[in-house]
Design a protein around this motif. Structure first.
Motif, PDB file in Angstrom:
ATOM      1  N   GLU A 116     -43.576  25.639 -37.156  1.00  0.00           N
ATOM      2  CA  GLU A 116     -44.810  24.990 -37.582  1.00  0.00           C
ATOM      3  C   GLU A 116     -45.828  26.041 -38.009  1.00  0.00           C
ATOM      4  O   GLU A 116     -46.489  25.917 -39.030  1.00  0.00           O
ATOM      5  CB  GLU A 116     -45.395  24.156 -36.430  1.00  0.00           C
ATOM      6  CG  GLU A 116     -44.560  22.960 -36.046  1.00  0.00           C
ATOM      7  CD  GLU A 116     -44.303  22.058 -37.248  1.00  0.00           C
ATOM      8  OE1 GLU A 116     -45.232  21.832 -38.041  1.00  0.00           O
ATOM      9  OE2 GLU A 116     -43.147  21.590 -37.386  1.00  0.00           O
ATOM     10  N   GLN A 117     -45.917  27.079 -37.186  1.00  0.00           N
ATOM     11  CA  GLN A 117     -46.836  28.168 -37.502  1.00  0.00           C
ATOM     12  C   GLN A 117     -46.499  28.815 -38.830  1.00  0.00           C
ATOM     13  O   GLN A 117     -47.373  29.066 -39.659  1.00  0.00           O
ATOM     14  CB  GLN A 117     -46.739  29.235 -36.421  1.00  0.00           C
ATOM     15  CG  GLN A 117     -47.894  29.254 -35.467  1.00  0.00           C
ATOM     16  CD  GLN A 117     -47.770  30.459 -34.553  1.00  0.00           C
ATOM     17  OE1 GLN A 117     -47.824  31.599 -34.983  1.00  0.00           O
ATOM     18  NE2 GLN A 117     -47.575  30.177 -33.283  1.00  0.00           N
ATOM     19  N   LEU A 129     -34.666  18.314 -37.743  1.00  0.00           N
ATOM     20  CA  LEU A 129     -36.012  17.990 -38.199  1.00  0.00           C
ATOM     21  C   LEU A 129     -35.945  17.427 -39.619  1.00  0.00           C
ATOM     22  O   LEU A 129     -34.975  17.655 -40.340  1.00  0.00           O
ATOM     23  CB  LEU A 129     -36.892  19.240 -38.194  1.00  0.00           C
ATOM     24  CG  LEU A 129     -37.032  19.968 -36.851  1.00  0.00           C
ATOM     25  CD1 LEU A 129     -37.781  21.270 -37.039  1.00  0.00           C
ATOM     26  CD2 LEU A 129     -37.733  19.071 -35.840  1.00  0.00           C
ATOM     27  N   GLU A 184     -41.611  25.167 -32.385  1.00  0.00           N
ATOM     28  CA  GLU A 184     -43.045  25.292 -32.619  1.00  0.00           C
ATOM     29  C   GLU A 184     -43.381  26.427 -33.585  1.00  0.00           C
ATOM     30  O   GLU A 184     -44.246  26.287 -34.449  1.00  0.00           O
ATOM     31  CB  GLU A 184     -43.732  25.506 -31.261  1.00  0.00           C
ATOM     32  CG  GLU A 184     -45.225  25.669 -31.323  1.00  0.00           C
ATOM     33  CD  GLU A 184     -45.598  27.139 -31.181  1.00  0.00           C
ATOM     34  OE1 GLU A 184     -46.654  27.504 -31.699  1.00  0.00           O
ATOM     35  OE2 GLU A 184     -44.818  27.903 -30.560  1.00  0.00           O
ATOM     36  N   LYS A 241     -45.020  27.579 -41.266  1.00  0.00           N
ATOM     37  CA  LYS A 241     -45.381  26.668 -42.345  1.00  0.00           C
ATOM     38  C   LYS A 241     -46.884  26.720 -42.604  1.00  0.00           C
ATOM     39  O   LYS A 241     -47.333  26.762 -43.746  1.00  0.00           O
ATOM     40  CB  LYS A 241     -44.948  25.241 -41.985  1.00  0.00           C
ATOM     41  CG  LYS A 241     -45.239  24.245 -43.091  1.00  0.00           C
ATOM     42  CD  LYS A 241     -44.880  22.830 -42.657  1.00  0.00           C
ATOM     43  CE  LYS A 241     -43.364  22.674 -42.546  1.00  0.00           C
ATOM     44  NZ  LYS A 241     -43.003  21.286 -42.196  1.00  0.00           N
ATOM     45  N   LYS A 242     -47.650  26.752 -41.512  1.00  0.00           N
ATOM     46  CA  LYS A 242     -49.096  26.789 -41.626  1.00  0.00           C
ATOM     47  C   LYS A 242     -49.539  28.023 -42.414  1.00  0.00           C
ATOM     48  O   LYS A 242     -50.450  27.964 -43.226  1.00  0.00           O
ATOM     49  CB  LYS A 242     -49.705  26.833 -40.220  1.00  0.00           C
ATOM     50  CG  LYS A 242     -50.968  26.029 -40.065  1.00  0.00           C
ATOM     51  CD  LYS A 242     -51.457  25.997 -38.627  1.00  0.00           C
ATOM     52  CE  LYS A 242     -51.869  27.337 -38.087  1.00  0.00           C
ATOM     53  NZ  LYS A 242     -52.341  27.284 -36.678  1.00  0.00           N
ATOM     54  N   ASP A 247     -38.700  17.596 -42.095  1.00  0.00           N
ATOM     55  CA  ASP A 247     -39.427  18.296 -43.151  1.00  0.00           C
ATOM     56  C   ASP A 247     -39.001  19.753 -43.265  1.00  0.00           C
ATOM     57  O   ASP A 247     -39.784  20.666 -43.085  1.00  0.00           O
ATOM     58  CB  ASP A 247     -40.927  18.205 -42.892  1.00  0.00           C
ATOM     59  CG  ASP A 247     -41.255  18.585 -41.447  1.00  0.00           C
ATOM     60  OD1 ASP A 247     -40.309  18.738 -40.642  1.00  0.00           O
ATOM     61  OD2 ASP A 247     -42.447  18.770 -41.158  1.00  0.00           O
TER      62      ASP A 247
END
Lengths: 344, 344
Positions: free
Chosen positions: B137-138, B155, B134, B140-141, B157
């Motif tokens: 994801e952060q 994964l 998780e 990346k954000k 991506d």
DNA sequence: CTGTTAGCGCATTCAG
DNA sequence: CTGAATGCGCTAACAG
């Protein structure tokens, strides 16, 4: 790309001031329980993350130490780095690294950068040819503590964690003498290196204790490149009174020297015995390792350096700048035997 | 303790504004030659050093990358770190390090810290048991590029630099088959590890190409601790149809397995041959090493990861956020033979 | 060519 | 208990 939320964003959301948010986030007692909870709630909702760069800037403290070593891929330094990182992380400190690759200019530039970053402290193992210590004066002036590790300069007013080779060397020589060796060679490192001087001195001392006259021909040195390591061993083999045992600066030197012995159709540890200083954690599962290796405790040494550094960092917080004390940790190197039986 | 001079101090001394000093220091063309020179003179006189913490803060860019590896004292990772540091320093980037020690929580907290520090990018080799992605994801954000190294997650991506084991495994199996082996064991790592799955798959594929039916008894696994490595080898030896050759997850596993073979009074590479995956740079000077080792190129892999990371960092500066491209570098592992003659 | 001003994110002092 | 104001060191937009 999303904007990273700041303290202001959460202030706006709650229609309170940024300072209240800041205080709430730090659990400041003067903030009401409800406010504190509401702040924390929004903070985690927004995935708020404090900007360390800003904090470092504001507080003039980076919570980061620098570690400069000649080469991270060398097992000895790698172990030390690993131990230092682990220690620092337990203190919630970050670690910045730099690799001098034995280049004094690169080393200098790394130190410069670390100074610019206002790191809270530095642990450094000097490059082989570092001559100029002026920058360390500057660091001292600006109150950035420096702890030297393993490769230390010949200065008085410094902190360090290093290894006292004498006990290990004595054990090595004792062991060889006991096995009947009288012509004991030394393949040393480059003479400017403190570590080389120490090996040489302790070699002479150790032999002296057995009443053996030093034969300078048996002392050769190398810049630690494979080529020179091999050349050094060849010179020993070309002597009319060849050594029957060789003490090598480190395990890499021993490896190269042993290769030469083999290529001359002589048998390692039979025709010529070896003892080296431990930089590699590998001999323990090799079939025909040196007789023994002199352990230098990279992890313990590294941890000690970190301990000293943090003591210095902590003591800076005190009001009264007590008289300067120089921390000097000296480990006794000690010999580890790899083989009970000789090959013969 | 002296105060570190700032841009203001220089300005005061020269009775000019801070911005002029700033511009002069940067060689801005709009500043008169005389002024520029005078500024530089005073700057070096005062030993002025720009405060990087302030600059990072102001510019929102740290010129620092993070490198997270399981253990710096492991030769494979140490080599990679060394290569990455070297590459980054040539780009005038600093390197922040973190050691997960195979602990997912520690890994997580390191990532958190690096995020807080607004590092410009991260290279990471996952811990053995990381399950939760998780945080990536952060990252990346918030546009912090991440390049996975060697131990990559399943994964899609993501960017990574890793090693394709298949070619090396095929070479190893080919080599063993050619020497007449038919019962070839595999001591694998823990099954959650991508690297384990890959070894298993390529092992099966490689044997399949020779029309050999897979015997599941010959496949054992270990959590990579010495104890379990040895236990795995014992299980293989307890089989009624013992393997005559073993492929080991890595060199540490091979070492432990070979020790068991010896302790059972069998001869390594005679009774049982070994091939392992290279994490140690040592077999090359050991008397009775495995038949061969499958090189995984830590330095090259590390450099590639750094290249990808810097490409990502650089591409962030561009206006148009082009369609996301996922960089995937896959090295072909290849077998390195250590011995031409068998021991027999 | 140079000065003025503002602001990055945050902790903190001083006022309420 | 909370808000407003300040400044850490530096850069950059905006004025001259």
């Amino acid at each position: 790309m999303e904007k990273i939320p700041t303290i202001k964003d959460i202030a706006k959301r709650l229609k309170i001031s940024a300072s209240t948010v800041s205080r709430a986030l730090h659990g400041h007692p003067s903030i009401g329980l409800v406010t504190t909870m509401r702040v924390n709630k929004i903070a985690s909702e927004l995935n708020y993350i404090p900007n360390k760069a800003a904090i470092s800037f504001k507080q003039g403290k980076t919570c980061t130490i620098g570690v400069i070593l000649p080469d991270f891929s060398e097992a000895f330094f790698a172990s030390a780095l690993s131990a230092i990182e682990d220690y620092a992380s337990k203190k919630s400190y970050n670690v910045f690294i730099g690799q001098s690759l034995e280049n004094p200019e690169k080393e200098r530039s790394i130190l410069e950068t670390m100074k610019n970053h206002r790191l809270d402290g530095i642990i450094i193992s000097l490059s082989k040819n570092t001559k100029n210590f002026e920058i360390f004066e500057q660091l001292k002036k600006y109150n950035i503590p420096v702890v030297f590790f393993d490769r230390i300069p010949g200065l008085n007013d410094i902190h360090y964690s290093a290894c006292n080779l004498q006990p290990g060397m004595q054990q090595a020589v004792d062991c060889l003498i006991e096995k009947g060796h009288r012509n004991i060679g030394l393949i040393n490192g480059p003479s400017p290196l403190e570590a080389s001087k120490e090996r040489l001195d302790s070699y002479k001392t150790a032999l002296g204790k057995h009443g053996i006259v030093i034969n300078d021909d048996l002392i050769v040195s190398s810049d630690l490149s494979s080529t020179q390591n091999q050349y050094a061993m060849r010179r020993l083999l070309s002597l009319t009174t060849k050594p029957t045992a060789v003490i090598a600066f480190n395990d890499y030197v021993a490896r190269d020297a042993m290769a030469i012995v083999k290529s001359n159709n002589m048998i390692v540890n039979h025709d010529i015995s070896f003892i080296s200083f431990a930089n590699l954690p590998i001999w323990s599962f090799i079939d025909n390792p040196p007789l023994a290796s002199i352990e230098q405790f990279p992890k313990e040494q590294g941890i000690k350096a970190a301990e000293i550094l943090f003591e210095l960092i902590d003591s800076q917080l005190e009001e009264v700048p007590s008289a300067p004390v120089f921390h000097r940790a000296l480990f006794d190197a000690s010999m580890v035997s790899y083989r009970v039986n000789s090959v013969a």
